[in-house]
Design a protein around this motif. Structure first.
Motif, PDB file in Angstrom:
ATOM      1  N   PRO A 279       0.812  -1.214   0.000  1.00 36.27           N
ATOM      2  CA  PRO A 279       0.000   0.000   0.000  1.00 36.27           C
ATOM      3  C   PRO A 279       0.850   1.269   0.000  1.00 36.27           C
ATOM      4  CG  PRO A 279      -0.739  -1.539   1.692  1.00 36.27           C
ATOM      5  CD  PRO A 279       0.528  -2.093   1.134  1.00 36.27           C
ATOM      6  N   THR A 280       0.449   2.224  -0.801  1.00 38.03           N
ATOM      7  CA  THR A 280       1.064   3.551  -0.805  1.00 38.03           C
ATOM      8  C   THR A 280      -0.083   4.516  -0.514  1.00 38.03           C
ATOM      9  OG1 THR A 280       0.606   4.039  -3.120  1.00 38.03           O
ATOM     10  CG2 THR A 280       2.584   2.768  -2.670  1.00 38.03           C
ATOM     11  N   GLU A 281       0.145   5.793  -0.781  1.00 39.17           N
ATOM     12  CA  GLU A 281      -0.950   6.724  -0.530  1.00 39.17           C
ATOM     13  C   GLU A 281      -1.923   6.801  -1.704  1.00 39.17           C
ATOM     14  OE1 GLU A 281       1.179  10.156   0.913  1.00 39.17           O
ATOM     15  OE2 GLU A 281       1.709   8.886   2.628  1.00 39.17           O
ATOM     16  N   ALA A 282      -1.743   5.940  -2.695  1.00 43.70           N
ATOM     17  CA  ALA A 282      -2.543   6.049  -3.917  1.00 43.70           C
ATOM     18  C   ALA A 282      -3.981   5.583  -3.761  1.00 43.70           C
ATOM     19  CB  ALA A 282      -1.869   5.252  -5.038  1.00 43.70           C
ATOM     20  N   GLY A 283      -4.281   4.879  -2.657  1.00 44.35           N
ATOM     21  CA  GLY A 283      -5.679   4.512  -2.428  1.00 44.35           C
ATOM     22  C   GLY A 283      -6.076   3.128  -2.907  1.00 44.35           C
ATOM     23  N   PHE A 284      -5.137   2.359  -3.472  1.00 46.20           N
ATOM     24  CA  PHE A 284      -5.465   0.993  -3.868  1.00 46.20           C
ATOM     25  C   PHE A 284      -5.330   0.058  -2.670  1.00 46.20           C
ATOM     26  CE2 PHE A 284      -4.163   2.878  -7.889  1.00 46.20           C
ATOM     27  CZ  PHE A 284      -5.158   2.431  -8.734  1.00 46.20           C
ATOM     28  N   LYS A 285      -6.037  -1.078  -2.777  1.00 47.42           N
ATOM     29  CA  LYS A 285      -5.928  -2.091  -1.739  1.00 47.42           C
ATOM     30  C   LYS A 285      -5.392  -3.360  -2.403  1.00 47.42           C
ATOM     31  CE  LYS A 285      -8.962  -4.237   1.541  1.00 47.42           C
ATOM     32  NZ  LYS A 285     -10.005  -5.107   1.043  1.00 47.42           N
ATOM     33  N   GLY A 286      -4.477  -4.026  -1.735  1.00 45.03           N
ATOM     34  CA  GLY A 286      -3.949  -5.260  -2.296  1.00 45.03           C
ATOM     35  C   GLY A 286      -4.963  -6.394  -2.195  1.00 45.03           C
ATOM     36  N   SER A 287      -4.890  -7.345  -3.134  1.00 39.01           N
ATOM     37  CA  SER A 287      -5.759  -8.519  -3.081  1.00 39.01           C
ATOM     38  C   SER A 287      -5.389  -9.372  -1.877  1.00 39.01           C
ATOM     39  CB  SER A 287      -5.577  -9.356  -4.345  1.00 39.01           C
ATOM     40  OG  SER A 287      -5.693  -8.549  -5.494  1.00 39.01           O
ATOM     41  N   SER A 288      -6.350 -10.130  -1.389  1.00 38.49           N
ATOM     42  CA  SER A 288      -6.075 -11.046  -0.272  1.00 38.49           C
ATOM     43  C   SER A 288      -5.209 -12.205  -0.773  1.00 38.49           C
ATOM     44  CB  SER A 288      -7.387 -11.600   0.281  1.00 38.49           C
ATOM     45  OG  SER A 288      -7.984 -12.438  -0.704  1.00 38.49           O
ATOM     46  N   ARG A 289      -4.594 -12.892   0.167  1.00 43.43           N
ATOM     47  CA  ARG A 289      -3.792 -14.075  -0.206  1.00 43.43           C
ATOM     48  C   ARG A 289      -4.635 -15.094  -0.936  1.00 43.43           C
ATOM     49  NH1 ARG A 289       1.055 -14.795   3.680  1.00 43.43           N
ATOM     50  NH2 ARG A 289       1.447 -16.710   2.553  1.00 43.43           N
ATOM     51  N   ALA A 290      -5.864 -15.269  -0.459  1.00 48.98           N
ATOM     52  CA  ALA A 290      -6.763 -16.256  -1.084  1.00 48.98           C
ATOM     53  C   ALA A 290      -7.072 -15.849  -2.526  1.00 48.98           C
ATOM     54  CB  ALA A 290      -8.046 -16.374  -0.260  1.00 48.98           C
ATOM     55  N   ALA A 291      -7.306 -14.562  -2.742  1.00 46.58           N
ATOM     56  CA  ALA A 291      -7.624 -14.099  -4.105  1.00 46.58           C
ATOM     57  C   ALA A 291      -6.408 -14.290  -5.022  1.00 46.58           C
ATOM     58  CB  ALA A 291      -8.049 -12.630  -4.070  1.00 46.58           C
ATOM     59  N   ILE A 292      -5.229 -14.039  -4.485  1.00 45.26           N
ATOM     60  CA  ILE A 292      -4.006 -14.211  -5.293  1.00 45.26           C
ATOM     61  C   ILE A 292      -3.845 -15.684  -5.663  1.00 45.26           C
ATOM     62  CG2 ILE A 292      -1.488 -14.008  -5.316  1.00 45.26           C
ATOM     63  CD1 ILE A 292      -1.752 -11.592  -3.445  1.00 45.26           C
ATOM     64  N   GLU A 293      -4.068 -16.554  -4.688  1.00 44.59           N
ATOM     65  CA  GLU A 293      -3.923 -17.987  -4.928  1.00 44.59           C
ATOM     66  C   GLU A 293      -4.951 -18.488  -5.952  1.00 44.59           C
ATOM     67  OE1 GLU A 293      -1.663 -20.075  -4.581  1.00 44.59           O
ATOM     68  OE2 GLU A 293      -2.920 -21.744  -5.264  1.00 44.59           O
ATOM     69  N   ALA A 294      -6.180 -17.995  -5.839  1.00 40.40           N
ATOM     70  CA  ALA A 294      -7.228 -18.404  -6.790  1.00 40.40           C
ATOM     71  C   ALA A 294      -6.858 -17.949  -8.204  1.00 40.40           C
ATOM     72  CB  ALA A 294      -8.576 -17.809  -6.361  1.00 40.40           C
ATOM     73  N   PHE A 295      -6.338 -16.738  -8.316  1.00 39.95           N
ATOM     74  CA  PHE A 295      -5.920 -16.183  -9.606  1.00 39.95           C
ATOM     75  C   PHE A 295      -4.802 -17.042 -10.203  1.00 39.95           C
ATOM     76  CE2 PHE A 295      -4.182 -13.004 -12.507  1.00 39.95           C
ATOM     77  CZ  PHE A 295      -5.276 -12.227 -12.864  1.00 39.95           C
ATOM     78  N   ARG A 296      -3.858 -17.406  -9.340  1.00 40.63           N
ATOM     79  CA  ARG A 296      -2.733 -18.229  -9.793  1.00 40.63           C
ATOM     80  C   ARG A 296      -3.218 -19.580 -10.317  1.00 40.63           C
ATOM     81  NH1 ARG A 296       0.072 -22.250  -8.995  1.00 40.63           N
ATOM     82  NH2 ARG A 296      -1.221 -22.907  -7.249  1.00 40.63           N
ATOM     83  N   ALA A 297      -4.180 -20.152  -9.599  1.00 39.70           N
ATOM     84  CA  ALA A 297      -4.688 -21.465  -9.984  1.00 39.70           C
ATOM     85  C   ALA A 297      -5.361 -21.410 -11.363  1.00 39.70           C
ATOM     86  CB  ALA A 297      -5.665 -21.976  -8.919  1.00 39.70           C
ATOM     87  N   VAL A 298      -6.086 -20.340 -11.638  1.00 36.06           N
ATOM     88  CA  VAL A 298      -6.746 -20.207 -12.944  1.00 36.06           C
ATOM     89  C   VAL A 298      -5.688 -20.149 -14.056  1.00 36.06           C
ATOM     90  CG1 VAL A 298      -8.231 -18.744 -14.379  1.00 36.06           C
ATOM     91  CG2 VAL A 298      -8.761 -19.041 -11.946  1.00 36.06           C
ATOM     92  N   LEU A 299      -4.628 -19.420 -13.817  1.00 38.99           N
ATOM     93  CA  LEU A 299      -3.544 -19.339 -14.811  1.00 38.99           C
ATOM     94  C   LEU A 299      -2.921 -20.717 -15.012  1.00 38.99           C
ATOM     95  CD1 LEU A 299      -1.717 -16.024 -13.749  1.00 38.99           C
ATOM     96  CD2 LEU A 299      -3.500 -16.301 -15.481  1.00 38.99           C
ATOM     97  N   ALA A 300      -2.651 -21.392 -13.900  1.00 37.55           N
ATOM     98  CA  ALA A 300      -1.980 -22.697 -13.970  1.00 37.55           C
ATOM     99  C   ALA A 300      -2.830 -23.706 -14.740  1.00 37.55           C
ATOM    100  CB  ALA A 300      -1.669 -23.202 -12.556  1.00 37.55           C
ATOM    101  N   GLU A 301      -4.137 -23.701 -14.465  1.00 38.68           N
ATOM    102  CA  GLU A 301      -5.054 -24.607 -15.190  1.00 38.68           C
ATOM    103  C   GLU A 301      -4.947 -24.419 -16.695  1.00 38.68           C
ATOM    104  OE1 GLU A 301      -9.056 -23.674 -14.008  1.00 38.68           O
ATOM    105  OE2 GLU A 301      -8.626 -24.447 -11.985  1.00 38.68           O
ATOM    106  N   ARG A 302      -4.648 -23.187 -17.089  1.00 41.70           N
ATOM    107  CA  ARG A 302      -4.572 -22.888 -18.516  1.00 41.70           C
ATOM    108  C   ARG A 302      -3.137 -22.948 -19.050  1.00 41.70           C
ATOM    109  NH1 ARG A 302      -8.963 -21.421 -16.491  1.00 41.70           N
ATOM    110  NH2 ARG A 302     -10.853 -21.169 -17.715  1.00 41.70           N
ATOM    111  N   GLY A 303      -2.280 -23.569 -18.284  1.00 38.82           N
ATOM    112  CA  GLY A 303      -0.932 -23.847 -18.774  1.00 38.82           C
ATOM    113  C   GLY A 303       0.045 -22.688 -18.669  1.00 38.82           C
ATOM    114  N   LEU A 304      -0.315 -21.672 -17.867  1.00 37.74           N
ATOM    115  CA  LEU A 304       0.564 -20.516 -17.721  1.00 37.74           C
ATOM    116  C   LEU A 304       1.254 -20.579 -16.351  1.00 37.74           C
ATOM    117  CD1 LEU A 304       1.354 -17.900 -19.210  1.00 37.74           C
ATOM    118  CD2 LEU A 304      -0.566 -16.784 -18.082  1.00 37.74           C
ATOM    119  N   THR A 305       2.573 -20.682 -16.372  1.00 33.40           N
ATOM    120  CA  THR A 305       3.315 -20.774 -15.114  1.00 33.40           C
ATOM    121  C   THR A 305       3.229 -19.462 -14.350  1.00 33.40           C
ATOM    122  OG1 THR A 305       4.877 -22.135 -16.313  1.00 33.40           O
ATOM    123  CG2 THR A 305       5.581 -21.370 -14.137  1.00 33.40           C
TER     124      THR A 305
END
Ligand code: SAH
Length: 333
Positions: A279-305
């Motif tokens: 986080p910086t002062e820009a106002g964005f919020k980071g994704s949760s660990r669970a959301a990051i892991e779910a995103f990674r899994a979708v990529l992996a399923e589609r053959g993207l490391t």
């Protein structure tokens, strides 16, 4: 060390040409003073100690994190701020994150450096002095140009620094240049083919969102940037590392993972690094660990490391793109 000043000073004294090389060899191995340079005449050592400081950068502040990460804030002789970070990993790797510019002319909306005023390109010596600062206390073996600035806007100095980094123990193969997707620079890397690694800050799978996050996308849109990266990858026969910042509710949805996988393909040209947002002062919020892991899994399923980047030195604001955060005076300069 200002290597041009060194050359001039040696020439003025009528020193033989090999002196510059001798001195550089000492400096690159982490010498703390001219006194150590025992193959130089004592009078020369004394004179150089006054005329050519061992570092062209002034050290303003240092911070140490519990995980071994160290951050240094420097000033150039004309008072420009810049920062560099040393990361120590459990497997023994020591990686240094270097700045290529003081500030940055690009205005990525999530990035603390993007919010500060652009100062100028750093010289080759100023780039090297960041690495030498850490080299004086420990060996280093990897370098990433992920500090302040856009390295492909200062490519001459960055490549000249890469050549000399070898003498510090860091080969070009262990050096990664990270870019917003500055196409002329990517093309130059493909043509000149230095054996560096290339990392692309992508952060969005489609143009509209990417332009919002990274205005440079208006100039160099996604499709053109990826085409340039593919050409680089073919020339170098190496994968491009894609950095994808995980921003809660902005770019971390299921459909966006699917779109990203479609965009990058599964041929191995691209390897994705999912980056937890600091986080910086820009106002964005980071994704949760669970959301990051779910995103990674979708990529992996589609053959993207895809891997998730370890966050280092968070309590000292040592994260990429965050180097200027909470430096009130820096943000205003
Ligand atoms: N200009 C280059 C290199 C410097 S930034 C580039 O954009 O690639 C290095 C990386 O840190 C980029 O991927 C950038 O998008 C990312 N970054 C910027 N701000 C960040 C933040 N607050 N948290 C995590 N990563 C950030």
């Amino acid at each position: 060390m200002d290597l041009e000043l060194l050359d001039r000073t040696l020439a003025d004294r009528g020193e033989p040409r090999f002196r510059a090389k001798q001195i550089w060899e000492w400096v690159a191995r982490g010498a703390q003073s001219y006194e150590e340079m025992t193959n130089l005449p004592a009078a020369l050592r004394a004179e150089l100690a006054v005329a050519v400081p061992l570092s062209a950068l002034g050290l303003e502040r240092e911070a140490h994190a519990r995980d071994g990460t160290e951050k240094a804030l420097f000033r150039t002789h004309d008072d420009r701020p810049l920062e560099a970070v040393l990361m120590r990993y459990r497997d023994g790797r020591r990686s240094v994150c270097l700045s290529s510019q003081s500030g940055c002319p690009l205005t990525c909306t999530f990035c603390a450096t993007g919010a500060m005023r652009f100062g100028r390109n750093l010289t080759t010596s100023e780039v090297l002095d960041q690495a030498l600062h850490f080299r004086r206390r420990s060996g280093i073996d990897h370098v990433v140009f992920m500090g302040m600035g856009e390295p492909l806007l200062n490519l001459d100095a960055v490549l000249a620094a890469c050549e000399r980094l070898r003498d510090l123990g860091v080969s070009a193969r262990r050096t990664a240049i990270s870019t917003v997707g500055w196409i002329p620079g990517i093309e130059r890397l493909a043509a000149e083919d230095p054996p560096v690694r290339l990392a692309l800050s992508l952060h969005a799978p489609e143009d509209a969102l990417r332009s919002e996050l990274m205005p440079v996308n208006e100039r160099y849109p996604l499709g053109d940037v990826l085409a340039a990266c593919r050409r680089w990858s073919e020339a170098r026969r190496a994968p491009v590392f894609v950095e994808y910042l995980m921003l809660d509710g902005v770019n971390d949805r299921y459909e966006q993972a699917v779109a990203l996988a479609g965009l990058l393909g599964s041929q191995g040209t691209f390897k994705v690094n999912l980056i937890p947002y600091n986080p910086t002062e820009a106002g964005f919020k980071g994704s949760s660990r669970a959301a990051i892991e779910a995103f990674r899994a979708v990529l992996a399923e589609r053959g993207l490391t895809a891997t998730v980047r370890l966050t280092r030195g968070r309590e000292i604001d040592a994260a990429c793109g965050q180097l200027a955060a909470r430096e009130g005076e820096l943000a205003r300069t």
